[in-house]
Design a protein around this motif. Structure first.
Motif, PDB file in Angstrom:
ATOM      1  N   GLN A   1     -25.347  22.632 -14.282  1.00 37.41           N
ATOM      2  CA  GLN A   1     -24.863  21.747 -13.217  1.00 37.41           C
ATOM      3  C   GLN A   1     -25.924  21.491 -12.142  1.00 37.41           C
ATOM      4  O   GLN A   1     -25.930  20.440 -11.508  1.00 37.41           O
ATOM      5  CB  GLN A   1     -23.618  22.361 -12.560  1.00 37.41           C
TER       6      GLN A   1
ATOM      7  N   PRO B   1     -29.020  20.332 -10.072  1.00 37.82           N
ATOM      8  CA  PRO B   1     -30.057  19.304 -10.226  1.00 37.82           C
ATOM      9  C   PRO B   1     -31.416  19.969 -10.432  1.00 37.82           C
ATOM     10  O   PRO B   1     -31.780  20.894  -9.695  1.00 37.82           O
ATOM     11  CB  PRO B   1     -29.998  18.553  -8.891  1.00 37.82           C
TER      12      PRO B   1
ATOM     13  N   ARG C   1     -28.001  14.811  -4.787  1.00 35.25           N
ATOM     14  CA  ARG C   1     -27.485  15.575  -5.929  1.00 35.25           C
ATOM     15  C   ARG C   1     -27.251  17.040  -5.551  1.00 35.25           C
ATOM     16  O   ARG C   1     -26.258  17.655  -5.969  1.00 35.25           O
ATOM     17  CB  ARG C   1     -28.447  15.460  -7.102  1.00 35.25           C
TER      18      ARG C   1
ATOM     19  N   ASN D   1     -28.370  17.059 -15.666  1.00 37.40           N
ATOM     20  CA  ASN D   1     -28.784  16.803 -14.286  1.00 37.40           C
ATOM     21  C   ASN D   1     -30.296  16.873 -14.077  1.00 37.40           C
ATOM     22  O   ASN D   1     -30.781  17.491 -13.134  1.00 37.40           O
ATOM     23  CB  ASN D   1     -28.059  17.763 -13.326  1.00 37.40           C
TER      24      ASN D   1
END
Length: 508
Positions: free
Chosen positions: A69, A71, A489, A196
């Motif tokens: 998850q 970034p 992000r 991501n």
């Protein structure tokens, strides 16, 4: 005096490293109520992460969730052909009208031979289509063991050495990897978005070259005479500059890259391309390919750098290593704005005689003028290790850390990995994948390995993610754009993790 100087340099580097790691990205200095919430979410994310790496056995399943998850900015050490999984290449066989030899597991591209095989009943075929390969589980698994590292570490039969197995995979899928470039880039893009990753700088294509046996003989003779070698390179470069066929090949090369890259960039994702030369070829082929790469990078903004690839411990690579660095130095003096990113020091004790571990990174920096270093596995063995680390620290030259690749190819991992030196003495670094399709992993996995083995703080991990944009070869405007995207992000990610952290029972 020398000992005091060394100690002083290292102490200064350590202090600088600690200060840099402790500093959060500039975007975190937010005075508003909204920014206070973001800061609270960041602190909660840091606590959540700290709990995952605490203790003797880090919680790797939860770390996998966390880093999938999180970034991750970009991937700066990335080989296009080695990034695609074997499944993709098998799927492309039918599209090309090719098949796989059932005995050798090599691709057959002769259309007449393939047609003859397809006319036979399945049980009598010696060359298999995509569907045939998948239909026979034994053949499929045997193919995977040759086209990738699948099952290498849990396989009990006699095997080739891991470095040989790794580099030979490209001989198997090589023909089909040179097809369907746009489709391959789309697959890489979509996989990156799913985990991501917002930017990839991929080593995409080898630049064109020509052979010149006289240049080869003269280059080996002039290898120790810099003036003579420079004069030789300049004379042939001037000939190639006026060679219509050579320049036409460069134009075709850049056109193929532009065609493959069309439509890849969007608001979520950006990709740029390095061209490369193969260090296993003769000097004339390496130099002309290098020249073509530099020329291509000046003509096409999508090409952001030039690299050199090929097994570094191979005899030709070792013999001509310094010669190649001098070629880079010469061309860098002609094209000073072209960035170079060099595989250097991808060697471990025992790969080559000890004296051959002592100079590759040093020469990449101080002869070739590298803007980034790929791998740097032999760092601790380099004669000038203190000078190397100080130079990389002072000049802000990053090293690309490829944990899975280094463990598989060179057997270097854990506390034996140079990332321990890099972190201790303030050398900039990025986390990258190398050939994720061959070694069957992804960038999230590299962060899991890094976190579980070395237990960096969340601030250091976040800095590593930003570094993969900061040390890219993008223009400053593009870096700023991607940094702003990364800010957003991370704000979203940390809000989600803060919410997840509230769900954790107090005793966990």
């Amino acid at each position: 005096m020398q000992k005091r100087l060394t100690s002083s340099l290292l102490s200064a580097a350590v202090a600088a490293s600690i200060a840099a790691i402790a500093a959060a990205p500039a975007a975190n200095a937010r005075p508003t109520a909204q920014n206070a919430t973001r800061n609270a979410n960041e602190a909660a994310t840091a606590r959540h992460y700290a709990a995952l790496i605490a203790g003797a056995e880090p919680k790797t399943a939860e770390l996998t969730l966390f880093f999938t998850q999180m970034p991750k900015g970009g991937d700066l050490h990335h080989h296009y052909s080695g990034a695609l999984y074997a499944e993709t290449y098998v799927n492309w066989l039918d599209k090309q009208g090719w098949c796989v030899d059932k005995t050798s597991y090599k691709i057959v591209t002769d259309k007449a031979a393939v047609a003859a095989e397809k006319a036979k009943p399945l049980e009598g075929r010696s060359c298999l289509s995509s569907a045939d390969v998948y239909a026979d589980d034994y053949t499929w698994r045997e193919l995977l063991q040759r086209w990738s590292s699948k099952d290498f570490n849990n396989h009990s039969e006699t095997q080739a050495p891991p470095d040989r197995q790794f580099f030979q995979t490209f001989l198997y899928f090589g023909p089909v990897s040179n097809t369907n470039f746009h489709e391959g880039l789309l697959e890489i893009k979509n996989r990156a978005i799913q985990e991501n990753v917002g930017y990839i700088e991929t080593m995409f294509k080898m630049s064109p070259f020509v052979a010149n046996p006289q240049f080869d003989a003269d280059a080996w003779n002039n290898a120790r005479d810099d003036a003579a070698l420079d004069a030789q390179m300049r004379a042939w470069m001037q000939q190639l500059d006026g060679d219509a066929k050579f320049n036409g090949a460069i134009a075709d090369f850049t056109a193929r890259i532009d065609e493959a890259a069309a439509g890849i960039d969007d608001e979520q994702f950006t990709m740029r391309y390095q061209t490369y030369v193969l260090r296993l070829l003769n000097p004339s082929q390496v130099f002309s390919s290098m020249l073509a790469g530099f020329k291509a990078a000046t003509k096409d903004s999508k090409i952001v750098g030039v690299n050199i690839v090929g097994q570094e411990s191979q005899k030709v690579s070792m013999r001509d290593y310094t010669l190649h660095m001098k070629m880079f130095r010469f061309l860098k003096s002609i094209y000073p704005n072209v960035k170079i990113d060099l595989h250097a020091g991808e060697l471990a004790l025992g790969d080559v005689p000890p004296e051959d571990l002592q100079f590759h990174i040093d020469q990449a920096l101080n002869i070739a003028g590298a803007n980034r270093i790929g791998h740097g596995v032999d760092l601790a063995h380099e004669t000038n290790v203190v000078g190397i680390m100080k130079e990389m620290h002072d000049k802000d030259i990053a090293i690309e850390i490829n944990l899975t690749s280094n463990a598989f190819i060179n057997g270097v991992q854990g506390q034996n990995h140079p990332v321990t030196l890099v972190r201790r003495y303030g050398v900039p670094y990025v986390i990258s994948t190398d050939d994720a399709g061959v070694t069957r992993h992804n960038l999230s996995n590299e962060y899991v390995l890094f976190a579980s083995r070395y237990k960096p703080s969340y601030a250091e991990l976040k800095k590593a993610s930003y570094n993969s944009i900061r040390y890219s070869f993008l223009p400053e405007a593009d870096k700023s754009r991607l940094m702003r995207q990364l800010d957003g992000r991370f704000a979203k990610f940390e809000a989600e993790i803060a919410g997840l952290d509230h769900m954790r029972p107090a005793n966990n």
